[in-house]
Design a protein around this motif. Sequence first.
Motif, PDB file in Angstrom:
ATOM      1  N   CYS A  61      -6.206   3.705  11.688  1.00  0.00           N
ATOM      2  CA  CYS A  61      -6.723   3.742  10.306  1.00  0.00           C
ATOM      3  C   CYS A  61      -6.178   2.600   9.443  1.00  0.00           C
ATOM      4  O   CYS A  61      -6.963   1.876   8.814  1.00  0.00           O
ATOM      5  CB  CYS A  61      -6.421   5.084   9.652  1.00  0.00           C
ATOM      6  SG  CYS A  61      -7.138   6.485  10.535  1.00  0.00           S
ATOM      7  N   PRO A  62      -4.859   2.409   9.381  1.00  0.00           N
ATOM      8  CA  PRO A  62      -4.376   1.302   8.550  1.00  0.00           C
ATOM      9  C   PRO A  62      -4.842  -0.056   9.059  1.00  0.00           C
ATOM     10  O   PRO A  62      -5.070  -0.973   8.263  1.00  0.00           O
ATOM     11  CB  PRO A  62      -2.844   1.442   8.629  1.00  0.00           C
ATOM     12  CG  PRO A  62      -2.575   2.314   9.802  1.00  0.00           C
ATOM     13  CD  PRO A  62      -3.752   3.220   9.928  1.00  0.00           C
ATOM     14  N   THR A  63      -5.026  -0.175  10.380  1.00  0.00           N
ATOM     15  CA  THR A  63      -5.511  -1.445  10.923  1.00  0.00           C
ATOM     16  C   THR A  63      -6.933  -1.726  10.461  1.00  0.00           C
ATOM     17  O   THR A  63      -7.238  -2.820   9.957  1.00  0.00           O
ATOM     18  CB  THR A  63      -5.463  -1.427  12.461  1.00  0.00           C
ATOM     19  OG1 THR A  63      -4.110  -1.265  12.894  1.00  0.00           O
ATOM     20  CG2 THR A  63      -6.022  -2.721  13.033  1.00  0.00           C
ATOM     21  N   SER A  64      -7.818  -0.751  10.621  1.00  0.00           N
ATOM     22  CA  SER A  64      -9.220  -0.948  10.233  1.00  0.00           C
ATOM     23  C   SER A  64      -9.379  -1.104   8.729  1.00  0.00           C
ATOM     24  O   SER A  64     -10.163  -1.934   8.260  1.00  0.00           O
ATOM     25  CB  SER A  64     -10.075   0.227  10.724  1.00  0.00           C
ATOM     26  OG  SER A  64     -10.167   0.217  12.134  1.00  0.00           O
ATOM     27  N   MET A  65      -8.636  -0.331   7.952  1.00  0.00           N
ATOM     28  CA  MET A  65      -8.729  -0.454   6.504  1.00  0.00           C
ATOM     29  C   MET A  65      -8.190  -1.799   6.027  1.00  0.00           C
ATOM     30  O   MET A  65      -8.713  -2.397   5.086  1.00  0.00           O
ATOM     31  CB  MET A  65      -7.975   0.691   5.826  1.00  0.00           C
ATOM     32  CG  MET A  65      -8.626   2.059   5.985  1.00  0.00           C
ATOM     33  SD  MET A  65     -10.341   2.110   5.364  1.00  0.00           S
ATOM     34  CE  MET A  65     -10.090   1.716   3.630  1.00  0.00           C
ATOM     35  N   SER A  66      -7.143  -2.287   6.686  1.00  0.00           N
ATOM     36  CA  SER A  66      -6.606  -3.604   6.343  1.00  0.00           C
ATOM     37  C   SER A  66      -7.632  -4.695   6.633  1.00  0.00           C
ATOM     38  O   SER A  66      -7.804  -5.629   5.840  1.00  0.00           O
ATOM     39  CB  SER A  66      -5.329  -3.871   7.140  1.00  0.00           C
ATOM     40  OG  SER A  66      -4.820  -5.164   6.873  1.00  0.00           O
ATOM     41  N   SER A  96      -4.641  14.962  -0.229  1.00  0.00           N
ATOM     42  CA  SER A  96      -5.027  15.324  -1.593  1.00  0.00           C
ATOM     43  C   SER A  96      -5.725  14.138  -2.239  1.00  0.00           C
ATOM     44  O   SER A  96      -5.650  13.001  -1.747  1.00  0.00           O
ATOM     45  CB  SER A  96      -3.787  15.700  -2.411  1.00  0.00           C
ATOM     46  OG  SER A  96      -2.948  14.563  -2.567  1.00  0.00           O
ATOM     47  N   ALA A  97      -6.382  14.377  -3.356  1.00  0.00           N
ATOM     48  CA  ALA A  97      -7.067  13.287  -4.064  1.00  0.00           C
ATOM     49  C   ALA A  97      -6.073  12.198  -4.464  1.00  0.00           C
ATOM     50  O   ALA A  97      -6.348  11.007  -4.327  1.00  0.00           O
ATOM     51  CB  ALA A  97      -7.796  13.843  -5.293  1.00  0.00           C
ATOM     52  N   ALA A  98      -4.918  12.620  -4.953  1.00  0.00           N
ATOM     53  CA  ALA A  98      -3.912  11.638  -5.389  1.00  0.00           C
ATOM     54  C   ALA A  98      -3.389  10.817  -4.216  1.00  0.00           C
ATOM     55  O   ALA A  98      -3.270   9.587  -4.292  1.00  0.00           O
ATOM     56  CB  ALA A  98      -2.758  12.356  -6.084  1.00  0.00           C
ATOM     57  N   LYS A  99      -3.089  11.483  -3.115  1.00  0.00           N
ATOM     58  CA  LYS A  99      -2.543  10.795  -1.938  1.00  0.00           C
ATOM     59  C   LYS A  99      -3.573   9.848  -1.332  1.00  0.00           C
ATOM     60  O   LYS A  99      -3.272   8.703  -1.004  1.00  0.00           O
ATOM     61  CB  LYS A  99      -2.105  11.830  -0.902  1.00  0.00           C
ATOM     62  CG  LYS A  99      -1.447  11.229   0.332  1.00  0.00           C
ATOM     63  CD  LYS A  99      -0.995  12.332   1.287  1.00  0.00           C
ATOM     64  CE  LYS A  99      -0.298  11.749   2.518  1.00  0.00           C
ATOM     65  NZ  LYS A  99       0.130  12.820   3.469  1.00  0.00           N
ATOM     66  N   VAL A 146      -5.944   4.410  -0.271  1.00  0.00           N
ATOM     67  CA  VAL A 146      -7.095   3.515  -0.123  1.00  0.00           C
ATOM     68  C   VAL A 146      -6.986   2.304  -1.050  1.00  0.00           C
ATOM     69  O   VAL A 146      -7.379   1.187  -0.687  1.00  0.00           O
ATOM     70  CB  VAL A 146      -8.413   4.283  -0.357  1.00  0.00           C
ATOM     71  CG1 VAL A 146      -8.631   4.609  -1.834  1.00  0.00           C
ATOM     72  CG2 VAL A 146      -9.597   3.498   0.180  1.00  0.00           C
ATOM     73  N   ARG A 147      -6.423   2.500  -2.237  1.00  0.00           N
ATOM     74  CA  ARG A 147      -6.293   1.374  -3.178  1.00  0.00           C
ATOM     75  C   ARG A 147      -5.249   0.355  -2.724  1.00  0.00           C
ATOM     76  O   ARG A 147      -5.234  -0.780  -3.206  1.00  0.00           O
ATOM     77  CB  ARG A 147      -5.975   1.901  -4.573  1.00  0.00           C
ATOM     78  CG  ARG A 147      -7.189   2.507  -5.286  1.00  0.00           C
ATOM     79  CD  ARG A 147      -6.886   2.778  -6.756  1.00  0.00           C
ATOM     80  NE  ARG A 147      -5.938   3.847  -6.924  1.00  0.00           N
ATOM     81  CZ  ARG A 147      -6.261   5.136  -7.021  1.00  0.00           C
ATOM     82  NH1 ARG A 147      -7.542   5.492  -6.977  1.00  0.00           N
ATOM     83  NH2 ARG A 147      -5.339   6.069  -7.196  1.00  0.00           N
ATOM     84  N   ALA A 148      -4.395   0.762  -1.785  1.00  0.00           N
ATOM     85  CA  ALA A 148      -3.413  -0.186  -1.247  1.00  0.00           C
ATOM     86  C   ALA A 148      -4.115  -1.279  -0.428  1.00  0.00           C
ATOM     87  O   ALA A 148      -3.590  -2.391  -0.291  1.00  0.00           O
ATOM     88  CB  ALA A 148      -2.401   0.547  -0.367  1.00  0.00           C
ATOM     89  N   PHE A 149      -5.297  -0.983   0.075  1.00  0.00           N
ATOM     90  CA  PHE A 149      -6.052  -1.961   0.856  1.00  0.00           C
ATOM     91  C   PHE A 149      -6.973  -2.787  -0.030  1.00  0.00           C
ATOM     92  O   PHE A 149      -7.227  -3.955   0.247  1.00  0.00           O
ATOM     93  CB  PHE A 149      -6.845  -1.253   1.946  1.00  0.00           C
ATOM     94  CG  PHE A 149      -5.975  -0.489   2.912  1.00  0.00           C
ATOM     95  CD1 PHE A 149      -5.257  -1.154   3.883  1.00  0.00           C
ATOM     96  CD2 PHE A 149      -5.856   0.887   2.811  1.00  0.00           C
ATOM     97  CE1 PHE A 149      -4.427  -0.466   4.761  1.00  0.00           C
ATOM     98  CE2 PHE A 149      -5.046   1.598   3.687  1.00  0.00           C
ATOM     99  CZ  PHE A 149      -4.316   0.922   4.665  1.00  0.00           C
ATOM    100  N   SER A 150      -7.448  -2.194  -1.103  1.00  0.00           N
ATOM    101  CA  SER A 150      -8.212  -2.911  -2.132  1.00  0.00           C
ATOM    102  C   SER A 150      -8.409  -1.980  -3.318  1.00  0.00           C
ATOM    103  O   SER A 150      -8.840  -0.839  -3.144  1.00  0.00           O
ATOM    104  CB  SER A 150      -9.575  -3.358  -1.612  1.00  0.00           C
ATOM    105  OG  SER A 150     -10.352  -3.883  -2.685  1.00  0.00           O
TER     106      SER A 150
END
Length: 219
Positions: free
Chosen positions: A87-92, A125-128, A133-137
């Motif tokens: 997941c972090p790889t693809s989102m990055s 959760s919504a917050a988490k 997701v915003r860490a990637f953009s």
Amino acid sequence: MKPLHVTIALCLGFIAVVVGLFVYSVTRTPLLSDEALRERGVLLLPKPRELSAFELQTTDGEIFDVSALEGHWSFLFFGFTNCPDVCPTSMSVLGQAYRQLVEANPEAAAKFQGVLVSVDPERDSAAKLGEYVRAFSPAFIGVRGDVREIAELATQVNVAFAKVPARNAEGELDPDSYTMDHTANVVIINPKGHYHGFIKYPQQPDTIVSAFQALDANF
């Protein structure tokens, strides 16, 4: 003398046009054909598939349905925040592709929509999910809902996921811990809100950029 001046001006104008076309032909990024995209792991449906109605929520509390997909090329990834690697790889990669598009053509990049759909709403959760997701953009959207609603959308775009019990240090199944198995494709939804195809894992930024440019130019 006037006719001579006009002739010279026309010649200079013609030369400028020729030079401009030459520079454009040399510097522009060539668009890839469907076959070339397929070789890079981008598989397009022979006929885009209309999605049945669904209703999820963004991390900002807004409704996320078919209308939220219209007007953009949406690149959806179904994953979860506790995912250790895929997941972090693809989102990055999605984030890198989006930044490349913004740098090259901000107006065109506005049509690109990156979306992470959580397959683990129990822990996301919504917050988490929003922070993740915003860490990637900052422009990307996090989406969640109950498992049944997520599964209904996932099935329509050929994505599967399942909860898998984790094992403890002794190798025994731990009923209080689990991970998620899921399809790692990036799903492509066209501006009509139709399922258009997918990009196989592992994705590359240049592949996503090329797919977006080719699809948008030919849509």
